[in-house]
Design an enzyme around this catalytic site. Structure first.
Site, PDB file in Angstrom:
ATOM      1  N   CYS A   2      40.499  55.394  73.607  1.00  0.00           N
ATOM      2  CA  CYS A   2      39.708  54.212  73.951  1.00  0.00           C
ATOM      3  C   CYS A   2      40.251  53.566  75.210  1.00  0.00           C
ATOM      4  O   CYS A   2      41.340  53.892  75.689  1.00  0.00           O
ATOM      5  CB  CYS A   2      39.740  53.187  72.813  1.00  0.00           C
ATOM      6  N   ARG A  16      35.819  46.650  75.217  1.00  0.00           N
ATOM      7  CA  ARG A  16      36.426  47.975  75.154  1.00  0.00           C
ATOM      8  C   ARG A  16      35.379  49.067  74.993  1.00  0.00           C
ATOM      9  O   ARG A  16      34.231  48.827  74.599  1.00  0.00           O
ATOM     10  CB  ARG A  16      37.397  48.020  73.981  1.00  0.00           C
ATOM     11  N   ASN A  79      44.021  53.582  69.749  1.00  0.00           N
ATOM     12  CA  ASN A  79      44.828  54.682  69.233  1.00  0.00           C
ATOM     13  C   ASN A  79      46.118  54.838  70.038  1.00  0.00           C
ATOM     14  O   ASN A  79      46.114  54.740  71.267  1.00  0.00           O
ATOM     15  CB  ASN A  79      44.007  55.973  69.283  1.00  0.00           C
TER      16      ASN A  79
END
Length: 324
Positions: A2, A16, A79
């Site tokens: 991401c 995001r 992540n």
């Protein structure tokens, strides 16, 4: 993987790209002030700031991916494979499971400055949501109108980094990502100068040649560089439409298209949704992979004194305006 960014025009924005291979039925969720959170080690949070963001709601519990509270404090979890570490309970620390971090932070604090002291005493404890939902390896970007930080829980402790550029991707650690920018001193929005040799004539044969050497692959380090360059050099008008549109264009510079990141067994990582929250107004904008129309939810149109979650499924069907 991401990418998260902040952006400022006349207003302040946070959002995001959520890049993954599957969806968990995420929704735009408004958590009102009187929805109760039962923390595994820190008791019950009965009243708190209201907040809005994208979450998967499991057993009436919002597992937020990213969110903004009514004061403008914002957070996104990304992540962080091979680096994230969650430990055991530590007496005297604030023991929060990673899935509880977003409601704990947004429920209790209005600014980064206000939250920093408690964050320094935080222990992210290894407690799964349930047997079917183990913890994900994450790190977090936290921002308000004035500053931005990154929080990473690694084997040698909890790290809090100031984030002057307002960009975060995935592994490696944030300090290394920032150091890596040193390798791109010569990237520019302007035409390049001939530094190769005075003995060789070189032509400017195309616009945009100042960006030669900027990475364009989908790795987290490359996306960090590309998103930082795009965001820091981005120009937008001050209207809401122009600001939101430009925000999504910045995220679009590092979005992932289906088929380009092969995970095997017919699975591909892609940008499932992109978000942009006006943190001054509490308006959460989003697009999905199959719907490029910008949609929005205004948290202030909900009853923020309620005790019940308010959830809006993401609109995934494309809305094409056919002009005859």
């Amino acid at each position: 993987m991401c990418t998260a960014i902040t952006y400022k025009t006349k207003a302040h924005y946070f959002g995001r790209n959520f890049d993954y291979d599957i969806s968990y039925g995420e929704k735009v969720v408004v958590t009102p002030r009187n929805f109760q959170f039962k923390f595994r080690k820190e008791g019950i949070l009965k009243t708190h700031y209201a907040f809005i963001g994208v979450a998967a709601v499991i057993d009436n519990y919002p597992l937020y991916y990213d969110a903004t509270n009514e004061k403008g404090l914002s957070i996104a979890g990304l992540n962080f494979p091979q680096n994230a570490f969650y430990g055991d309970f530590i007496e005297g620390k604030i023991n929060i499971s990673p899935f509880e971090l977003i409601p704990w932070l947004l429920g209790n604090f209005a600014t980064v400055e206000e939250a920093r002291e408690s964050l320094e005493n935080l222990n992210l404890v290894n407690i799964n949501f349930n047997n079917q939902l183990p913890l994900s390896p994450l790190h977090w970007m936290i921002s308000d109108k004035n500053e931005c930080i990154v929080v990473e829980s690694v084997k040698d402790g909890l790290k809090i980094y100031d984030n002057p550029i307002g960009v975060m991707t995935n592994s490696p650690t944030f300090d290394y990502q920032m150091f890596n920018l040193n390798n791109y001193h010569n990237i520019s929005t302007k035409d390049p100068k001939n530094l190769f040799s005075e003995k060789v004539d070189m032509d400017i044969y195309s616009r945009g040649m100042g960006g030669i050497g900027m990475p364009g692959d989908l790795s987290s380090m490359s996306r960090f560089v590309k998103a930082a360059f795009t965001k820091l050099n981005s120009v937008a008008g001050h209207s809401e439409d122009e600001s939101v549109s430009q925000f999504f264009h910045i995220l679009g510079s590092v979005e992932q298209q289906n088929g380009l990141c092969d995970l095997g067994n017919g699975k591909y990582e892609k940008t499932i949704y992109s978000s942009c929250c006006n943190i001054d107004e509490g308006i959460y904008y989003y697009k999905t992979y199959n719907n490029s129309q910008i949609n929005a939810v205004d948290m202030n149109k909900e009853n923020l004194d309620s005790s019940n979650l308010c959830a809006y499924p993401l609109i995934n069907e494309q809305n094409i305006n056919l002009v005859n």
